[in-house]
Design a protein around this motif. Structure first.
Motif, mmCIF file in Angstrom:
data_model
loop_
_atom_site.group_PDB
_atom_site.id
_atom_site.type_symbol
_atom_site.label_atom_id
_atom_site.label_comp_id
_atom_site.label_asym_id
_atom_site.label_seq_id
_atom_site.Cartn_x
_atom_site.Cartn_y
_atom_site.Cartn_z
ATOM 1 N N ALA A 152 -7.803 4.245 -11.596
ATOM 2 C CA ALA A 152 -7.026 5.240 -10.843
ATOM 3 C C ALA A 152 -5.652 4.712 -10.458
ATOM 4 O O ALA A 152 -4.676 5.454 -10.470
ATOM 5 C CB ALA A 152 -7.796 5.672 -9.592
ATOM 6 N N GLY A 153 -5.557 3.448 -10.111
ATOM 7 C CA GLY A 153 -4.278 2.868 -9.734
ATOM 8 C C GLY A 153 -3.862 3.265 -8.321
ATOM 9 O O GLY A 153 -4.617 3.886 -7.573
ATOM 10 N N MET B 235 -8.975 2.659 -1.297
ATOM 11 C CA MET B 235 -8.535 1.336 -1.735
ATOM 12 C C MET B 235 -9.453 0.794 -2.827
ATOM 13 O O MET B 235 -8.981 0.188 -3.796
ATOM 14 C CB MET B 235 -8.480 0.375 -0.549
ATOM 15 C CG MET B 235 -7.321 0.637 0.383
ATOM 16 S SD MET B 235 -7.371 -0.352 1.888
ATOM 17 C CE MET B 235 -7.235 -2.001 1.252
ATOM 18 N N ALA B 236 -10.747 1.011 -2.670
ATOM 19 C CA ALA B 236 -11.680 0.557 -3.700
ATOM 20 C C ALA B 236 -11.421 1.290 -5.010
ATOM 21 O O ALA B 236 -11.439 0.674 -6.087
ATOM 22 C CB ALA B 236 -13.117 0.786 -3.239
ATOM 23 N N ALA B 237 -11.163 2.587 -4.935
ATOM 24 C CA ALA B 237 -10.873 3.340 -6.156
ATOM 25 C C ALA B 237 -9.556 2.889 -6.773
ATOM 26 O O ALA B 237 -9.438 2.804 -8.005
ATOM 27 C CB ALA B 237 -10.826 4.839 -5.841
ATOM 28 N N PHE C 77 -1.411 5.383 -7.190
ATOM 29 C CA PHE C 77 -1.217 6.803 -6.911
ATOM 30 C C PHE C 77 -2.534 7.568 -6.933
ATOM 31 O O PHE C 77 -2.714 8.520 -6.170
ATOM 32 C CB PHE C 77 -0.214 7.407 -7.893
ATOM 33 C CG PHE C 77 1.171 6.882 -7.685
ATOM 34 C CD1 PHE C 77 1.871 7.165 -6.522
ATOM 35 C CD2 PHE C 77 1.772 6.084 -8.630
ATOM 36 C CE1 PHE C 77 3.140 6.662 -6.306
ATOM 37 C CE2 PHE C 77 3.046 5.576 -8.427
ATOM 38 C CZ PHE C 77 3.732 5.862 -7.264
ATOM 39 N N GLY C 78 -3.451 7.149 -7.770
ATOM 40 C CA GLY C 78 -4.778 7.765 -7.760
ATOM 41 C C GLY C 78 -5.500 7.492 -6.451
ATOM 42 O O GLY C 78 -6.176 8.373 -5.907
ATOM 43 N N GLY C 79 -5.332 6.288 -5.920
ATOM 44 C CA GLY C 79 -5.927 5.952 -4.635
ATOM 45 C C GLY C 79 -5.318 6.747 -3.493
ATOM 46 O O GLY C 79 -6.015 7.198 -2.592
ATOM 47 N N VAL C 80 -4.003 6.945 -3.546
ATOM 48 C CA VAL C 80 -3.324 7.727 -2.508
ATOM 49 C C VAL C 80 -3.782 9.181 -2.553
ATOM 50 O O VAL C 80 -4.077 9.794 -1.522
ATOM 51 C CB VAL C 80 -1.788 7.628 -2.659
ATOM 52 C CG1 VAL C 80 -1.084 8.626 -1.756
ATOM 53 C CG2 VAL C 80 -1.321 6.224 -2.367
#
Length: 65
Positions: A45-46, A37-39, A48-51
């Motif tokens: 990252a947004g 979540m922080a990323a 999808f990057g977080g997922v």
């Protein structure tokens, strides 16, 4: 003198081991979720990057833990 019911130590051990398993892996998943979540929120990252980061970190956590 009442001594109570006989103790089932095997069942106690199974319950304790299940509690340790749930605490260990539950904590790992929550920490990985917070990192993802922080990323996702504070970097480029947004969502999808977080997922993707969550999935990768969770797999790595299960392998290493």
């Amino acid at each position: 003198v009442e001594t109570g019911a006989p103790m089932n130590y095997a069942e106690h051990e199974k319950t304790y081991n299940l509690f340790l398993y749930a605490a260990k892996y539950g904590t790992m998943i929550l920490v990985m979720l917070l990192i993802a979540m922080a990323a996702g929120f504070f970097t480029a990252a947004g969502f999808f990057g977080g997922v993707i980061l969550f999935v990768v970190l969770t797999i790595a956590g299960f392998v290493l833990l």
